[in-house]
Scaffold this active site. Sequence first.
Site, PDB file in Angstrom:
ATOM      1  N   LYS A  19      -3.931  -1.894   0.705  1.00  0.00           N
ATOM      2  CA  LYS A  19      -4.302  -2.595  -0.534  1.00  0.00           C
ATOM      3  C   LYS A  19      -4.332  -4.112  -0.334  1.00  0.00           C
ATOM      4  CE  LYS A  19      -0.924  -0.769  -2.918  1.00  0.00           C
ATOM      5  NZ  LYS A  19      -0.293   0.007  -1.809  1.00  0.00           N
ATOM      6  N   ARG A  94       2.523   1.122 -11.488  1.00  0.00           N
ATOM      7  CA  ARG A  94       3.114   2.091 -10.565  1.00  0.00           C
ATOM      8  C   ARG A  94       3.771   3.244 -11.305  1.00  0.00           C
ATOM      9  NH1 ARG A  94       3.952  -1.749  -6.145  1.00  0.00           N
ATOM     10  NH2 ARG A  94       4.711  -0.773  -4.252  1.00  0.00           N
ATOM     11  N   ARG A 133       3.997  -3.456  10.387  1.00  0.00           N
ATOM     12  CA  ARG A 133       3.398  -4.508   9.552  1.00  0.00           C
ATOM     13  C   ARG A 133       4.118  -5.845   9.703  1.00  0.00           C
ATOM     14  NH1 ARG A 133       2.308  -3.526   3.260  1.00  0.00           N
ATOM     15  NH2 ARG A 133       4.570  -3.188   3.161  1.00  0.00           N
ATOM     16  N   ARG A 166       8.876  -7.452   6.567  1.00  0.00           N
ATOM     17  CA  ARG A 166       9.539  -7.275   5.275  1.00  0.00           C
ATOM     18  C   ARG A 166      10.825  -6.466   5.431  1.00  0.00           C
ATOM     19  NH1 ARG A 166       4.896  -5.399   1.092  1.00  0.00           N
ATOM     20  NH2 ARG A 166       6.657  -4.143   0.408  1.00  0.00           N
ATOM     21  N   ARG A 177      10.136   5.011  -0.121  1.00  0.00           N
ATOM     22  CA  ARG A 177       9.013   4.446  -0.884  1.00  0.00           C
ATOM     23  C   ARG A 177       7.883   5.462  -1.001  1.00  0.00           C
ATOM     24  NH1 ARG A 177       8.126  -0.515   2.661  1.00  0.00           N
ATOM     25  NH2 ARG A 177       6.356  -1.013   1.337  1.00  0.00           N
TER      26      ARG A 177
END
Length: 222
Positions: A19, A94, A133, A166, A177
């Site tokens: 996203k 969400r 990431r 992160r 998650r």
Amino acid sequence: MGEMAQFNLILLGPPGAGKGTQASRIVEDYGVPHISTGDILRSAVKNQTHMGLEAKRYMDAGELVPDEVVIGIVKDRLQEPDTANGFLMDGFPRTIPQARALDASLADLSRDVSRVVAVLVPDDELVKRLSGRRICRECQTPYHVYANPSQREGVCDKCGGELFQRDDDTEATVRNRLNVYAEQTEPLIDYYDEQGLVARIDGQQTPDKVYEDIKAAIGPPE
Ligand code: ADP
Ligand code: AMP
């Protein structure tokens, strides 16, 4: 400007679907502001605001921050003049209550959601993407150590900012998650399907190809 000219877009999809990667392209070509509740919350954490300190506990555990907090953030953000012709929501809504609150806020402004782009990727691929990431501390552009590395290691191609991992991109938190997504967020695809708004995009393609499919679904930029 009439209602038809607005471009009120939602990017939906599991964590790691791409996203943020696609949002950078969309906001550049379509000229709408990028509203990422995750970015807003991380900025509050960094600045150690009261909200940030509250939110951090949930974020580090891979849980959702309470609806009233994120709904408040988005309501405030929608008051800013740069959203007048549209926006790109990334990571919001969400939950069903968040989606209802967004519908109600937009209705108050005589607006509505124009299109929902659902970028879909299987779980095993998401785990790989999230664990590799890296994010720019300055402009939040996402990279991947293997799939999408920056030209200079640890440095953002776009702004020269420092890249970091992160806190919630660890394997255990990532699994949680993904569960939270399946339980609380995936039902939004049905919610928006009932309004005929959803475009499903195969997120397991190159970023360029994903973007081609998104443009085909939402119409080319003017
Ligand atoms: P999201 O915002 O949905 O959580 P990101 O845009 O941050 O996802 O992407 C998650 C990770 O996957 C990043 O490391 C990014 O570089 C990488 N990535 C994004 N799109 C693709 C793609 N189409 N193929 C392979 N890796 C991708
Ligand atoms: P993201 O950057 O979208 O992956 O979000 C990172 C974390 O911020 C999530 O795991 C949640 O803890 C929190 N968060 C972001 N957006 C929301 C939202 N709309 N509702 C609840 N929590 C959120």
